[in-house]
Design a protein around this motif. Structure first.
Motif, PDB file in Angstrom:
ATOM      1  N   GLU A 137       0.692  -1.255  -0.001  1.00  0.00           N
ATOM      2  CA  GLU A 137      -0.029  -0.067   0.097  1.00  0.00           C
ATOM      3  C   GLU A 137       0.821   1.165   0.002  1.00  0.00           C
ATOM      4  O   GLU A 137       1.503   1.394   1.038  1.00  0.00           O
ATOM      5  CB  GLU A 137      -1.042   0.088   1.386  1.00  0.00           C
ATOM      6  CG  GLU A 137      -1.924   1.166   1.149  1.00  0.00           C
ATOM      7  CD  GLU A 137      -3.089   0.966   1.961  1.00  0.00           C
ATOM      8  OE1 GLU A 137      -3.507   2.115   2.638  1.00  0.00           O
ATOM      9  OE2 GLU A 137      -3.548  -0.031   2.279  1.00  0.00           O
ATOM     10  N   LEU A 138       0.460   1.900  -1.070  1.00  0.00           N
ATOM     11  CA  LEU A 138       1.464   3.326  -1.184  1.00  0.00           C
ATOM     12  C   LEU A 138       0.529   4.461  -0.573  1.00  0.00           C
ATOM     13  O   LEU A 138      -0.400   4.122  -0.342  1.00  0.00           O
ATOM     14  CB  LEU A 138       1.700   3.642  -2.832  1.00  0.00           C
ATOM     15  CG  LEU A 138       2.669   2.461  -3.312  1.00  0.00           C
ATOM     16  CD1 LEU A 138       2.476   2.698  -4.820  1.00  0.00           C
ATOM     17  CD2 LEU A 138       4.055   2.410  -3.049  1.00  0.00           C
ATOM     18  N   PRO A 139       1.330   5.608  -0.332  1.00  0.00           N
ATOM     19  CA  PRO A 139       0.721   6.648   0.243  1.00  0.00           C
ATOM     20  C   PRO A 139      -0.457   7.289  -0.480  1.00  0.00           C
ATOM     21  O   PRO A 139      -0.122   7.605  -1.523  1.00  0.00           O
ATOM     22  CB  PRO A 139       1.771   7.821   0.657  1.00  0.00           C
ATOM     23  CG  PRO A 139       2.924   6.937   0.492  1.00  0.00           C
ATOM     24  CD  PRO A 139       2.775   5.908  -0.397  1.00  0.00           C
ATOM     25  N   PRO A 140      -1.653   7.596  -0.295  1.00  0.00           N
ATOM     26  CA  PRO A 140      -2.775   8.166  -0.715  1.00  0.00           C
ATOM     27  C   PRO A 140      -2.239   9.809  -1.427  1.00  0.00           C
ATOM     28  O   PRO A 140      -3.030  10.198  -2.104  1.00  0.00           O
ATOM     29  CB  PRO A 140      -3.993   8.108  -0.051  1.00  0.00           C
ATOM     30  CG  PRO A 140      -3.423   8.080   1.481  1.00  0.00           C
ATOM     31  CD  PRO A 140      -2.163   7.369   1.128  1.00  0.00           C
ATOM     32  N   TYR A 141      -1.342  10.270  -0.936  1.00  0.00           N
ATOM     33  CA  TYR A 141      -1.251  11.499  -1.143  1.00  0.00           C
ATOM     34  C   TYR A 141       0.000  11.696  -2.552  1.00  0.00           C
ATOM     35  O   TYR A 141       0.328  12.697  -2.926  1.00  0.00           O
ATOM     36  CB  TYR A 141      -0.542  12.182   0.025  1.00  0.00           C
ATOM     37  CG  TYR A 141       0.556  11.515   0.829  1.00  0.00           C
ATOM     38  CD1 TYR A 141       1.871  11.156   0.547  1.00  0.00           C
ATOM     39  CD2 TYR A 141       0.057  10.985   1.946  1.00  0.00           C
ATOM     40  CE1 TYR A 141       2.757  10.729   1.325  1.00  0.00           C
ATOM     41  CE2 TYR A 141       0.917  10.293   2.837  1.00  0.00           C
ATOM     42  CZ  TYR A 141       2.180   9.952   2.548  1.00  0.00           C
ATOM     43  OH  TYR A 141       3.121   9.306   3.338  1.00  0.00           O
ATOM     44  N   LEU A 142       0.386  10.576  -3.005  1.00  0.00           N
ATOM     45  CA  LEU A 142       1.282  10.560  -4.160  1.00  0.00           C
ATOM     46  C   LEU A 142       0.171  11.184  -5.335  1.00  0.00           C
ATOM     47  O   LEU A 142      -0.922  10.953  -5.437  1.00  0.00           O
ATOM     48  CB  LEU A 142       1.693   9.023  -4.506  1.00  0.00           C
ATOM     49  CG  LEU A 142       2.491   8.356  -3.809  1.00  0.00           C
ATOM     50  CD1 LEU A 142       2.674   6.990  -4.367  1.00  0.00           C
ATOM     51  CD2 LEU A 142       3.785   9.023  -3.631  1.00  0.00           C
ATOM     52  N   THR A 143       1.043  12.085  -6.166  1.00  0.00           N
ATOM     53  CA  THR A 143       0.150  12.396  -7.171  1.00  0.00           C
ATOM     54  C   THR A 143      -0.091  11.337  -8.170  1.00  0.00           C
ATOM     55  O   THR A 143       0.551  10.328  -8.062  1.00  0.00           O
ATOM     56  CB  THR A 143       1.040  13.602  -8.062  1.00  0.00           C
ATOM     57  OG1 THR A 143       2.142  13.020  -8.323  1.00  0.00           O
ATOM     58  CG2 THR A 143       1.296  14.545  -7.143  1.00  0.00           C
ATOM     59  N   TYR A 144      -0.791  11.479  -9.311  1.00  0.00           N
ATOM     60  CA  TYR A 144      -1.082  10.217 -10.309  1.00  0.00           C
ATOM     61  C   TYR A 144      -0.077  10.183 -11.134  1.00  0.00           C
ATOM     62  O   TYR A 144       0.362   8.889 -11.292  1.00  0.00           O
ATOM     63  CB  TYR A 144      -2.478  10.761 -11.300  1.00  0.00           C
ATOM     64  CG  TYR A 144      -2.963   9.715 -12.110  1.00  0.00           C
ATOM     65  CD1 TYR A 144      -3.238   8.364 -11.473  1.00  0.00           C
ATOM     66  CD2 TYR A 144      -2.862   9.984 -13.547  1.00  0.00           C
ATOM     67  CE1 TYR A 144      -3.671   7.562 -12.179  1.00  0.00           C
ATOM     68  CE2 TYR A 144      -3.227   8.884 -14.227  1.00  0.00           C
ATOM     69  CZ  TYR A 144      -3.689   7.720 -13.809  1.00  0.00           C
ATOM     70  OH  TYR A 144      -3.946   6.642 -14.567  1.00  0.00           O
ATOM     71  N   PRO A 145       0.783  11.080 -11.553  1.00  0.00           N
ATOM     72  CA  PRO A 145       2.168  10.805 -12.240  1.00  0.00           C
ATOM     73  C   PRO A 145       2.976  10.221 -11.285  1.00  0.00           C
ATOM     74  O   PRO A 145       3.602   9.032 -11.878  1.00  0.00           O
ATOM     75  CB  PRO A 145       2.610  12.174 -12.623  1.00  0.00           C
ATOM     76  CG  PRO A 145       1.240  12.907 -12.578  1.00  0.00           C
ATOM     77  CD  PRO A 145       0.627  12.400 -11.581  1.00  0.00           C
ATOM     78  N   GLN A 146       3.023  10.329 -10.218  1.00  0.00           N
ATOM     79  CA  GLN A 146       4.091   9.797  -9.302  1.00  0.00           C
ATOM     80  C   GLN A 146       3.679   8.059  -9.053  1.00  0.00           C
ATOM     81  O   GLN A 146       4.290   7.346  -9.028  1.00  0.00           O
ATOM     82  CB  GLN A 146       4.006  10.331  -7.940  1.00  0.00           C
ATOM     83  CG  GLN A 146       5.097  11.754  -7.696  1.00  0.00           C
ATOM     84  CD  GLN A 146       4.668  12.399  -6.488  1.00  0.00           C
ATOM     85  OE1 GLN A 146       3.629  12.213  -5.722  1.00  0.00           O
ATOM     86  NE2 GLN A 146       5.588  13.212  -6.080  1.00  0.00           N
ATOM     87  N   TYR A 147       2.405   7.974  -8.803  1.00  0.00           N
ATOM     88  CA  TYR A 147       1.921   6.594  -8.781  1.00  0.00           C
ATOM     89  C   TYR A 147       2.196   5.927 -10.003  1.00  0.00           C
ATOM     90  O   TYR A 147       2.420   4.685  -9.732  1.00  0.00           O
ATOM     91  CB  TYR A 147       0.311   6.743  -8.677  1.00  0.00           C
ATOM     92  CG  TYR A 147      -0.623   5.519  -8.171  1.00  0.00           C
ATOM     93  CD1 TYR A 147      -0.273   4.537  -7.303  1.00  0.00           C
ATOM     94  CD2 TYR A 147      -1.347   4.952  -9.170  1.00  0.00           C
ATOM     95  CE1 TYR A 147      -0.757   3.270  -7.185  1.00  0.00           C
ATOM     96  CE2 TYR A 147      -2.146   3.629  -9.217  1.00  0.00           C
ATOM     97  CZ  TYR A 147      -1.754   2.970  -8.113  1.00  0.00           C
ATOM     98  OH  TYR A 147      -2.311   1.562  -8.246  1.00  0.00           O
ATOM     99  N   LEU A 148       1.796   6.711 -11.155  1.00  0.00           N
ATOM    100  CA  LEU A 148       2.111   5.517 -12.264  1.00  0.00           C
ATOM    101  C   LEU A 148       3.468   5.210 -12.413  1.00  0.00           C
ATOM    102  O   LEU A 148       3.695   4.126 -12.963  1.00  0.00           O
ATOM    103  CB  LEU A 148       1.714   6.337 -13.563  1.00  0.00           C
ATOM    104  CG  LEU A 148       0.390   6.962 -13.608  1.00  0.00           C
ATOM    105  CD1 LEU A 148      -0.101   7.484 -15.128  1.00  0.00           C
ATOM    106  CD2 LEU A 148      -0.539   5.386 -14.004  1.00  0.00           C
ATOM    107  N   LYS A 149       4.567   6.010 -12.046  1.00  0.00           N
ATOM    108  CA  LYS A 149       5.923   5.961 -11.803  1.00  0.00           C
ATOM    109  C   LYS A 149       6.223   4.657 -10.872  1.00  0.00           C
ATOM    110  O   LYS A 149       6.923   3.651 -11.377  1.00  0.00           O
ATOM    111  CB  LYS A 149       6.766   6.875 -11.440  1.00  0.00           C
ATOM    112  CG  LYS A 149       8.140   6.869 -11.770  1.00  0.00           C
ATOM    113  CD  LYS A 149       8.797   8.251 -11.456  1.00  0.00           C
ATOM    114  CE  LYS A 149      10.505   8.030 -11.711  1.00  0.00           C
ATOM    115  NZ  LYS A 149      11.123   9.175 -11.229  1.00  0.00           N
ATOM    116  N   TYR A 150       5.499   4.791  -9.729  1.00  0.00           N
ATOM    117  CA  TYR A 150       5.665   3.622  -8.794  1.00  0.00           C
ATOM    118  C   TYR A 150       5.131   2.216  -9.287  1.00  0.00           C
ATOM    119  O   TYR A 150       5.988   1.442  -9.032  1.00  0.00           O
ATOM    120  CB  TYR A 150       4.785   4.033  -7.547  1.00  0.00           C
ATOM    121  CG  TYR A 150       5.904   4.706  -6.433  1.00  0.00           C
ATOM    122  CD1 TYR A 150       6.301   4.146  -5.331  1.00  0.00           C
ATOM    123  CD2 TYR A 150       6.018   6.238  -6.533  1.00  0.00           C
ATOM    124  CE1 TYR A 150       7.001   4.747  -4.311  1.00  0.00           C
ATOM    125  CE2 TYR A 150       6.653   6.948  -5.943  1.00  0.00           C
ATOM    126  CZ  TYR A 150       7.211   6.136  -4.801  1.00  0.00           C
ATOM    127  OH  TYR A 150       8.273   7.066  -3.586  1.00  0.00           O
TER     128      TYR A 150
END
Length: 383
Positions: free
Chosen positions: A116-129
């Motif tokens: 589970e990643l932080p919900p405060y990641l931006t969408y571009p950051q999440y895609l990179k993760y």
């Protein structure tokens, strides 16, 4: 305040992490990731480790905890963890650090590959993760583990209560001194009182102010949060002056507001003072496990509505590692949410008018099994 040993503190942080570990097992999570940096401050880092800020925190389903700090020396002095890995080892890149440590530890300490990643990641950051962590089942949820942490932090443990009580005690000392100096006409300006608070809190062992002090004389007290926070204007001058401040002790903040009423007041000013005091007294009676948070907020609204006035902010909010925590004392809170033993919340009714000036009375309240305990002792001071 009790002097906690390092062993006792280690147990406190471990017990908190164990609760998260149980949640993770129940919800089939292998690892939960928290990231604290200048873009987003994450109180869970301090809550689970005692480390101040600027790091990545990884907690696995068996409770194994890895701290990846920017300041390795500070983390070694204050942090509680199973493993420390310097951030510089991964060129200060959160994603590289998380990926490398998951590859090494997830199979050993996580019961599966669900991360589970932080919900405060931006969408571009999440895609990179999710691209870089393709071997893992990555989630990013508003109602997942991070929400569970927020709910845990809502109910303070013994250590958190002790720290908050100490912050309030120190805040009370400052309030008493301010009242004495104001009566002796030894405080002249908003800046004088703000700098006095800054000096005294540090002399008494606090780390910092809980937020920028708000000192507003009669010309500026009509603002809920005066901007700028304080100026060279006279304080307290004739009329209604407000002072809103908090002090932080071992990470936990107080939050108090006092009003100073000076000189001959108008009928409207006297009525406003009486209304705010009445709202405070009536609402405080409802800060107990028999009542919902929304009930207290509705009571404040009804007191002011009887005089055809309306409060422009919520009645209060929880405090802790952050100045504004969940829940708010608001009519918008779930109707089933009751005041619960262990909550620490403000009670802060206020009214503001460009002609009359502002009035707010705010104290910090611990909910107990049979009622409440008012931890701070701010008040309306009449000179």
């Amino acid at each position: 305040m009790k002097n906690y040993t390092e062993e006792e503190l280690a147990d406190i942080y471990k017990n908190r992490r164990n609760k998260l570990s149980e949640y993770m097992k129940e919800n089939s999570l292998g690892c939960v990731v928290f990231i604290d940096n200048e873009e987003h401050r994450e109180p869970a880092v301090a809550y689970y480790t005692g480390h101040a800020n600027d790091c990545v925190l990884m907690i696995f389903s068996d409770g194994y905890t890895i701290l990846i700090p920017w300041d390795e020396n500070l983390a070694k002095q204050y942090g509680h963890f199973d493993k420390l890995v310097p951030y510089q080892r991964y060129k200060n890149d959160s994603l590289d650090a998380i990926k490398a440590l998951l590859n090494v530890h997830c199979s050993t300490h996580g019961n599966n590959n669900k991360i589970e990643l932080p919900p405060y990641l931006t969408y571009p950051q999440y895609l990179k993760y999710i691209d870089e962590l393709s071997n893992y089942d990555c989630r990013c949820k508003e109602d997942g583990a991070h929400k569970f942490v927020t709910d845990c932090r809502m109910i303070k443990d013994e250590y958190e209560i002790e720290c908050t009580k100490e912050a309030c005690r120190i805040g009370d000392l400052i309030i008493d001194e301010i009242e004495k100096l104001a009566k002796e006409d030894k405080i002249k300006t908003e800046t004088d009182v703000a700098l006095l608070i800054e000096r005294r809190l540090r002399e008494n062992g606090c780390e910092r102010a809980g937020f920028d002090t708000l000192a507003a004389g009669p010309k500026r007290s009509f603002a809920i949060h005066a901007f700028p926070g304080y100026t060279a204007e006279e304080w307290p001058a004739k009329g209604l002056s407000i002072l809103d401040f908090g002090v932080v002790y071992k990470g936990y903040t107080s939050d108090t507001t006092l009003t100073i009423a000076k000189g001959n007041l108008t009928k409207e000013q006297k009525n406003q003072l009486d209304l705010v005091q009445k709202a405070y007294d009536e609402c405080l009676k409802l800060y107990n496990p028999k009542h919902t948070v929304a009930e207290a907020a509705k009571k404040a609204d009804s007191v002011f509505a009887s005089a055809k006035r309306k409060m422009p902010h919520t009645l209060g909010h929880a405090i802790g590692l952050e100045i504004h925590e969940y829940p708010r004392v608001s009519t918008k809170m779930p109707s089933t949410l009751k005041f619960t033993p262990g909550m620490i919340l403000t009670c802060e009714p206020g009214l503001y008018d460009p002609e009359i000036g502002g009035t707010r009375l705010e104290n910090d309240v611990l909910i107990t099994e049979d009622g409440n305990e008012v931890l701070s002792h701010s008040r309306i001071i009449r000179l």
